[in-house]
Design an enzyme around this catalytic site. Structure first.
Site, PDB file in Angstrom:
ATOM      1  N   GLY A 155     -33.944  -5.350  13.720  1.00  0.00           N
ATOM      2  CA  GLY A 155     -35.077  -4.722  14.354  1.00  0.00           C
ATOM      3  C   GLY A 155     -36.332  -4.878  13.555  1.00  0.00           C
TER       4      GLY A 155
ATOM      5  CB  CYS B  12     -32.735   6.163   9.933  1.00  0.00           C
ATOM      6  SG  CYS B  12     -30.968   5.934   9.598  1.00  0.00           S
TER       7      CYS B  12
END
Length: 464
Positions: free
Chosen positions: A119, A235
């Site tokens: 990504g 994250c």
């Protein structure tokens, strides 16, 4: 159910007011977002199955969707016309565009050290100056294969995919202008999307992650050129893996925190500790439309010595066989790029930009390279079997093979690996496409067209 220890320590970090907002948001449904491919996204913004719910403010190619479609059964998803990506993660494209804005006419070397599933790698590629090269690395082989697939579908030609540990890059001799360390973390920011992250969380796991992250950054720092930028990303929410690690980079590595301009209305938060007062970017659910993310940019001090030497291709005459000349004629030279050269990569003829042949050769010598440049074809006996990955490249020269449009149901059959019947189509290798985007190869033998879609990429589910 969120772990009690996580709630207690996160409330203490964020404060009661921020924690209250985020705790409510963690009980909501996750947002759905996609990022369109700037070279392949024709028609995506008006996709029949999408209910668009606004733009991602920090990414010009990012879209929010009201509902999550079944992406598996969308042929455009498999062509690489867009990438399904969590919105907060798209911030890396904003960072890279800002870092490279003063040098848009210079081709850069970039490393994504922990790149799977791809990504952030594809987001970076959409933001880099034209002609730059990306090394996308993943230590775990299965994940590295997925990374290679996603980068093939994105179609950018100047990519090298490797399956190595960060220490291997230290020994390779390669250096980079930008290194992204999107490091493995405790995953707190993914709690509302991933129940496994909740099950695996513990304070001890946070400590282990913090230690591993520093090891990865140490290797990344050694391959970063003086004056270059390291983008550090997790994250997760805790300070050990975020502000504390950034402060460690400042104290131990001499890193210089680098500010990134952004709109205050985006809802991005700054540092949550008094011990680190430098710039960093926290994405907290409830304040932004997305999942949890932490990012910081650090600059390596410029060297007083002469700048690094560019290893551009030397001008020399290379005698190519007729077969090799034909292969290179498959590549479309865009803008004012230099030409292409052929290289055997894992027994596949691959087209490599001449400007990046030195870096590719070094990688092939010192790293485990899964693919480099644009894979063209493999020799099978006396025949050249074209490589599927070439069909997806934005540098593919049009008109080399006939192109056959497919209807939706035919496209799904193709993605499942089934044979097709193509009436009035020419014999031999053909490209099949859907809504103008190429899906891949078939070989038409008359009564049927044999499916050449890679077995490992095929859709296993059945369309209801």
């Amino acid at each position: 159910m969120l772990p009690d220890a996580f709630c207690k320590r996160t409330r203490a970090l964020l404060g009661d007011e921020r924690w209250s907002v985020m705790e409510r948001a963690l009980g909501d449904e996750p947002t759905v977002s996609v990022r369109t491919n700037p070279w392949k996204s024709a028609g995506c913004c008006h996709h029949d199955d999408w209910q668009i719910d606004g733009m991602v403010p920090w990414c010009s190619d990012g879209l929010y969707l009201k509902e999550r479609p079944v992406f598996t059964f969308d042929p455009l998803f498999h062509t690489g016309a867009y990438y399904v990506q969590e919105a907060s993660s798209m911030f890396v494209s904003h960072v890279v565009r800002q870092l490279t804005q003063p040098i848009r006419d210079i081709s850069l070397t970039v490393l994504d050290m922990c790149a799977a599933p791809g990504g952030k790698s594809t987001a970076i590629l959409g933001a880099l100056p034209h002609g730059s090269i990306l090394f996308a690395n993943e230590p775990i082989r299965l994940r590295a294969n997925i990374l290679a697939e996603n980068l093939s579908k994105f179609g950018y030609p100047n990519v090298v995919v490797t399956n190595n540990y960060p220490k291997d890059y230290e020994r390779s001799g390669l250096t980079f202008d930008i290194v992204l360390c999107d490091v493995p973390c405790s995953g707190e920011g993914m709690f509302r999307k991933d129940a496994v992250a909740i099950e695996e969380w513990s304070e001890e796991h946070v400590k282990r992650c913090s230690h591993l992250q520093r090891e990865i950054v140490e290797s990344a720092w050694k391959v970063l050129r003086p004056g270059g930028f390291l983008i550090y990303s997790t994250c997760t929410f805790n300070r050990e893996e975020n502000e504390d690690n950034v402060q460690w980079m400042v104290d131990e590595l001499g890193a210089e925190p680098w500010p990134i301009e952004h709109d205050g209305e985006w809802g991005i938060q700054g540092s949550m500790t008094d011990d680190y007062a430098g710039p960093c970017y926290r994405f907290l659910p409830g304040f932004i439309r997305g999942e949890g993310l932490f990012m910081a940019v650090l600059r390596k001090k410029p060297s007083t010595e002469e700048g690094h030497k560019d290893h551009k291709a030397t001008k020399k005459t290379i005698k190519l066989s007729k077969e090799e000349q034909e292969l290179l004629s498959w590549m479309y030279v865009i803008r004012n790029e230099n030409g292409w050269a052929l290289k055997m990569v894992n027994n596949v003829y691959s087209a490599i930009r001449c400007d990046w042949m030195y870096e590719t050769d070094v990688a092939l010598k010192h790293l485990r390279v899964l693919q480099a440049g644009v894979p063209l074809a493999m020799k099978k006996g006396k025949e050249l079997k074209p490589d599927h990955r070439w069909t997806l490249s934005i540098a593919r020269k049009p008109g080399v093979f006939p192109k056959i449009p497919l209807q939706y149901t035919q496209a799904i059959h193709y993605l499942r690996g089934e044979s097709l019947v193509l009436n009035d189509a020419p014999m031999g290798y053909l490209l099949v496409c859907y809504q103008g985007e190429t899906l891949g190869f078939v070989k038409n033998i008359g009564n049927r067209a044999n499916n050449l879609y890679p077995a490992e990429w095929r859709v296993k589910k059945v369309l209801q």
